[in-house]
Enzyme design. Structure first.
Site, mmCIF file in Angstrom:
data_model
loop_
_atom_site.group_PDB
_atom_site.id
_atom_site.type_symbol
_atom_site.label_atom_id
_atom_site.label_comp_id
_atom_site.label_asym_id
_atom_site.label_seq_id
_atom_site.Cartn_x
_atom_site.Cartn_y
_atom_site.Cartn_z
ATOM 1 C CB SER A 1 61.222 18.870 36.144
ATOM 2 O OG SER A 1 60.993 17.795 37.037
ATOM 3 C CB SER B 1 51.531 5.313 44.971
ATOM 4 O OG SER B 1 50.170 5.645 44.940
ATOM 5 C CB THR C 1 48.066 4.100 42.733
ATOM 6 O OG1 THR C 1 47.281 3.909 41.573
ATOM 7 C CG2 THR C 1 49.504 4.006 42.335
ATOM 8 C CE1 TYR D 1 53.331 8.525 40.195
ATOM 9 C CE2 TYR D 1 51.219 7.707 40.977
ATOM 10 C CZ TYR D 1 52.470 8.219 41.239
ATOM 11 O OH TYR D 1 52.872 8.413 42.539
ATOM 12 C CE LYS E 1 55.653 6.442 42.201
ATOM 13 N NZ LYS E 1 56.986 6.932 42.530
ATOM 14 C CG ASN F 1 44.944 10.168 49.184
ATOM 15 O OD1 ASN F 1 44.988 8.948 49.181
ATOM 16 N ND2 ASN F 1 44.372 10.843 48.216
ATOM 17 C CG ASN G 1 46.377 15.493 44.107
ATOM 18 O OD1 ASN G 1 47.458 15.862 43.678
ATOM 19 N ND2 ASN G 1 45.923 14.287 43.909
HETATM 20 P P1 NAD Z 1 56.949 16.467 43.540
HETATM 21 O O1 NAD Z 1 56.729 16.595 42.080
HETATM 22 O O2 NAD Z 1 56.628 17.605 44.418
HETATM 23 O O3 NAD Z 1 58.455 16.012 43.828
HETATM 24 C C1 NAD Z 1 59.212 15.263 42.906
HETATM 25 C C2 NAD Z 1 60.526 15.967 42.734
HETATM 26 O O4 NAD Z 1 61.331 15.223 41.804
HETATM 27 C C3 NAD Z 1 60.390 17.385 42.156
HETATM 28 O O5 NAD Z 1 61.141 18.286 42.942
HETATM 29 C C4 NAD Z 1 60.953 17.285 40.742
HETATM 30 O O6 NAD Z 1 61.583 18.480 40.329
HETATM 31 C C5 NAD Z 1 61.925 16.130 40.891
HETATM 32 N N1 NAD Z 1 62.174 15.377 39.661
HETATM 33 C C6 NAD Z 1 61.269 14.911 38.760
HETATM 34 N N2 NAD Z 1 61.898 14.242 37.775
HETATM 35 C C7 NAD Z 1 63.227 14.290 38.067
HETATM 36 C C8 NAD Z 1 64.384 13.784 37.445
HETATM 37 N N3 NAD Z 1 64.305 13.077 36.298
HETATM 38 N N4 NAD Z 1 65.589 14.023 38.011
HETATM 39 C C9 NAD Z 1 65.687 14.743 39.168
HETATM 40 N N5 NAD Z 1 64.628 15.234 39.806
HETATM 41 C C10 NAD Z 1 63.403 15.013 39.260
HETATM 42 O O7 NAD Z 1 56.141 15.150 44.001
HETATM 43 P P2 NAD Z 1 55.831 14.595 45.447
HETATM 44 O O8 NAD Z 1 54.370 14.707 45.676
HETATM 45 O O9 NAD Z 1 56.767 15.154 46.423
HETATM 46 O O10 NAD Z 1 56.137 13.049 45.223
HETATM 47 C C11 NAD Z 1 57.390 12.480 45.546
HETATM 48 C C12 NAD Z 1 57.350 10.999 45.230
HETATM 49 O O11 NAD Z 1 56.283 10.395 45.963
HETATM 50 C C13 NAD Z 1 57.083 10.685 43.761
HETATM 51 O O12 NAD Z 1 57.849 9.550 43.392
HETATM 52 C C14 NAD Z 1 55.616 10.373 43.735
HETATM 53 O O13 NAD Z 1 55.285 9.515 42.677
HETATM 54 C C15 NAD Z 1 55.442 9.665 45.082
HETATM 55 N N6 NAD Z 1 54.063 9.713 45.583
HETATM 56 C C16 NAD Z 1 53.428 10.921 45.742
HETATM 57 C C17 NAD Z 1 52.109 10.960 46.202
HETATM 58 C C18 NAD Z 1 51.376 12.265 46.371
HETATM 59 O O14 NAD Z 1 50.153 12.232 46.555
HETATM 60 N N7 NAD Z 1 52.021 13.411 46.352
HETATM 61 C C19 NAD Z 1 51.443 9.754 46.526
HETATM 62 C C20 NAD Z 1 52.128 8.547 46.365
HETATM 63 C C21 NAD Z 1 53.436 8.537 45.893
HETATM 64 N N1 UDP Z 2 38.238 14.819 44.364
HETATM 65 C C1 UDP Z 2 37.151 15.644 44.135
HETATM 66 N N2 UDP Z 2 37.374 16.851 43.526
HETATM 67 C C2 UDP Z 2 38.626 17.272 43.148
HETATM 68 C C3 UDP Z 2 39.721 16.419 43.401
HETATM 69 C C4 UDP Z 2 39.485 15.193 44.007
HETATM 70 O O1 UDP Z 2 36.027 15.291 44.454
HETATM 71 O O2 UDP Z 2 38.756 18.359 42.586
HETATM 72 C C5 UDP Z 2 38.029 13.512 45.040
HETATM 73 C C6 UDP Z 2 38.465 12.307 44.241
HETATM 74 O O3 UDP Z 2 37.407 11.853 43.414
HETATM 75 C C7 UDP Z 2 38.834 11.300 45.357
HETATM 76 C C8 UDP Z 2 39.359 12.206 46.475
HETATM 77 O O4 UDP Z 2 38.837 13.513 46.204
HETATM 78 O O5 UDP Z 2 37.674 10.651 45.822
HETATM 79 C C9 UDP Z 2 40.890 12.298 46.517
HETATM 80 O O6 UDP Z 2 41.373 12.617 45.224
HETATM 81 P P1 UDP Z 2 42.873 13.093 44.981
HETATM 82 O O7 UDP Z 2 42.997 13.422 43.524
HETATM 83 O O8 UDP Z 2 43.243 14.141 45.953
HETATM 84 O O9 UDP Z 2 43.732 11.800 45.347
HETATM 85 P P2 UDP Z 2 43.701 10.306 44.754
HETATM 86 O O10 UDP Z 2 43.168 9.455 45.857
HETATM 87 O O11 UDP Z 2 42.873 10.279 43.533
HETATM 88 O O12 UDP Z 2 45.141 10.026 44.499
#
Ligand code: NAD
Ligand code: UDP
Length: 334
Positions: free
Chosen positions: A34, A124, A126, A148, A152, A178, A198
């Protein structure tokens, strides 16, 4: 070990699959594509010269998940699959709660049925909400500002309760800071659809000329230069953190921050990007983005002590690798 990686075609998942294969583990990916592409699985095999089995399934689908567990004997599950766009989660809370919570429950039930005792979960930073930095694993979960984040926190609670009820389980909850950058080959990386939310992908698209200017969300935070501070971590360091977590898993539930422990402001990141790649990123200061906090960085000492893992790649490597992927391979944006 034979490891099921859900969401293994996605951004963090694909890099982790590379790290797992390079560490000698076998990987089966389950992903509904997706938010990813099948060709990423081919690229993983190109990079590692190893085979991966791929199932295009939705991990909320009990029967589809059961088939995979019937077909393979797993030693562990790494669960990345889910929805991750903070803003979208406010618009579509039901989809987020359903996908992110049900997938965790379905997989945990399959693990129980087939006696798979190792489980690694993508959480995360978060979940720390607006705690005092640096964030330490012992801090209580604070309410987040969006569905979201709540999914988590809820998944963490579910997994913690499951581990309490079944002492044979070994669960690792990894709180990512991040993640940015891409694999050094430039073959896989972050390819968000539409306008990126991001900072790093926004910078790469401005550098490419696809977007005009970066909007810096606020310069009146109590930080070094007034812009938001985050703990950026190279996605390959994050990936290697998963390998360390799996290899060092012991019974019970263990929570680890995966971050560098270092905070970087928005303007510092822009400067590093420009220097690393010798390219300009025009920007303007605009209002704060709702829901953002001023400071977010990890105390990364627990993962170092217990997993022997620390982030090795610096900000310059993150910027260089992100740009290499964007420039050379992210053809959809050309
Ligand atoms: P991403 O969207 O690139 O990867 C997620 C993958 O899961 C995708 O390939 C998508 O196709 C698949 N997917 C979604 N729903 C599905 C479902 N119902 N069944 C099977 N597959 C499904 O995201 P990412 O950045 O690689 O994040 C991976 C994990 O890490 C997520 O759980 C996300 O919440 C967590 N996370 C990401 C970040 C970030 O900044 N990228 C930060 C903290 C936590
Ligand atoms: N940010 C920004 N401009 C953008 C995207 C993000 O100034 O177009 C800032 C945002 O306010 C935060 C930092 O960059 O201070 C990281 O944001 P991001 O969305 O990458 O990650 P987050 O920490 O929110 O998950």
């Amino acid at each position: 070990m034979n490891i099921l990686v859900t969401g293994g075609a996605g951004y963090i998942g694909s890099h982790t699959v590379v790290a797992l294969l390079e560490a000698g583990q076998s990987v089966i990916i389950a992903d509904n594509l997706s938010n990813s592409k099948r060709e990423t699985v081919e690229k993983i095999m190109d990079i590692t010269n190893k085979e991966v089995t791929f199932y295009e399934i939705d991990v909320t689908d009990v029967e589809a998940v059961d088939i995979i567990f019937r077909n393979h004997k797993f030693e562990g599950v790494v669960h990345f699959a889910g929805l991750k766009a903070v803003g979208e989660s406010v618009e579509k809370p039901l989809e987020y709660y359903y996908t992110n919570i049900v997938s965790t429950i379905v997989l945990a039930k399959a693990c129980q049925k087939y006696s798979v005792n190792r489980f690694v979960f993508s959480s995360s930073a978060t979940v720390y909400g607006d705690n005092k930095v640096p964030f330490v694993e012992t801090m209580g979960l604070l309410p987040t500002t969006n569905p979201y984040g709540e999914t988590k926190a809820m998944s963490e609670r579910i997994l913690t309760d499951i581990a309490k009820a079944n002492p044979a389980l070994s669960i690792s909850i990894l709180r990512y800071f991040n993640p940015v950058g891409a694999h050094e080959s430039g073959l896989i990386g972050e390819a968000p659809t539409g306008i990126p939310n991001n900072l790093m992908p926004y910078c790469t698209q401005v550098a490419k000329g696809k977007l005009k200017k970066l909007r810096v969300f606020g310069n009146d935070y109590p930080t070094v230069d007034g812009t938001g501070v985050r703990d950026y971590i190279h996605v390959m360091d994050l990936a290697e953190g998963h390998v360390a977590a799996l290899e060092n898993l012991t019974e019970g539930v263990h929570i680890y921050n995966l971050g560098t422990g270092k905070g970087t402001s928005v303007l510092e990141l822009v400067k590093a990007f420009e220097e690393a790649n010798d390219i300009e990123v025009p920007y303007e200061i605009v209002n704060r983005r709702p829901g953002d906090i001023a400071l977010c960085y990890a105390d990364a000492s627990k993962a170092k002590k217990e997993l022997g893992w620390t982030a090795k790649r610096d900000l310059i490597a993150m910027c260089r690798d992100a740009w290499r992927f964007e420039k050379n391979y992210n053809k959809q944006l050309v």
